[in-house]
Design a protein around this motif. Structure first.
Motif: not given
Length: 211
Positions: A90-95, A111-128
């Protein structure tokens, strides 16, 4: 005990010299002394830490389940292939952070900053991901099944979503319900939909005991 509190205070003082907020440092030291976030054993503490450009996996290992990154500065941090199941971001700045191939199932990333983050082939099931910004994030092959994402953000991702997750076999566009009408899934959908698959427990119930 007095000795444990003194050790926590000493750790907080040491970390404050390296630029870590003393309040976060003392909280992390206390939690580490008792076995992690909410007494859950192996969870690691990074709340408020500056992890800019840090290869977190190389430095701390890939097993980061239930770890706390709340409010952490994670610009261009490397977490490729990490197991972040149930982690707190939460609220992490992970640009521009690198989460390629990571397992982020059940993570709290609102409420996280995830602009330009690389989620290629990542598993985000049930993530908020409510109120988080994923502008220009790389999501090729990412699985967002049952994730909680703001409608506007979901629509933006659907404009370029593509690929299929190599582990779950789920297409990114399908996991985001691209082209669907409204929200059809949530992290707790299995509780009200008999056709939804109930997620397998990732941790033993004893790990969540306060005693």
């Amino acid at each position: 005990s007095g000795a444990r509190f003194a050790a926590a205070a000493a750790a907080a003082a040491t970390l404050s010299l390296s630029g870590v907020d003393p309040a976060f440092a003392e909280l992390n030291a206390r939690e580490a002394a008792r076995g992690g976030e909410f007494n859950r054993g192996s969870a690691q503490q990074f709340g408020g830490y500056d992890l800019t450009n840090t290869d977190v996996v190389a430095k701390y290992g890939a097993d980061l389940r239930l770890s706390n990154f709340t409010g952490a500065e994670m610009r261009k941090a490397k977490l490729r292939g990490a197991n972040l199941t149930g982690a707190y971001l939460m609220k992490a700045v992970a640009f521009a952070a690198d989460f390629e191939g990571a397992n982020l199932s059940d993570a709290l990333m609102d409420r996280a900053v995830l602009n330009n983050a690389n989620f290629k082939d990542a598993i985000l099931t049930r993530v908020v991901l409510t109120s988080s910004d994923l502008g220009d994030a790389v999501i090729d092959g990412a699985d967002f099944s049952d994730a909680l994402i703001d409608v506007g953000q979901k629509n933006a991702l659907c404009k370029y979503a593509s690929g299929t997750n190599s582990v779950t076999g789920v297409a990114t566009r399908k996991s985001l319900n691209c082209g669907g009408s409204g929200r059809t899934s949530t992290p707790s959908r299995y509780m009200t939909d008999d056709t939804a698959q109930k997620p397998e427990p990732a941790f033993e119930a004893s790990r969540f005991s306060m005693y």
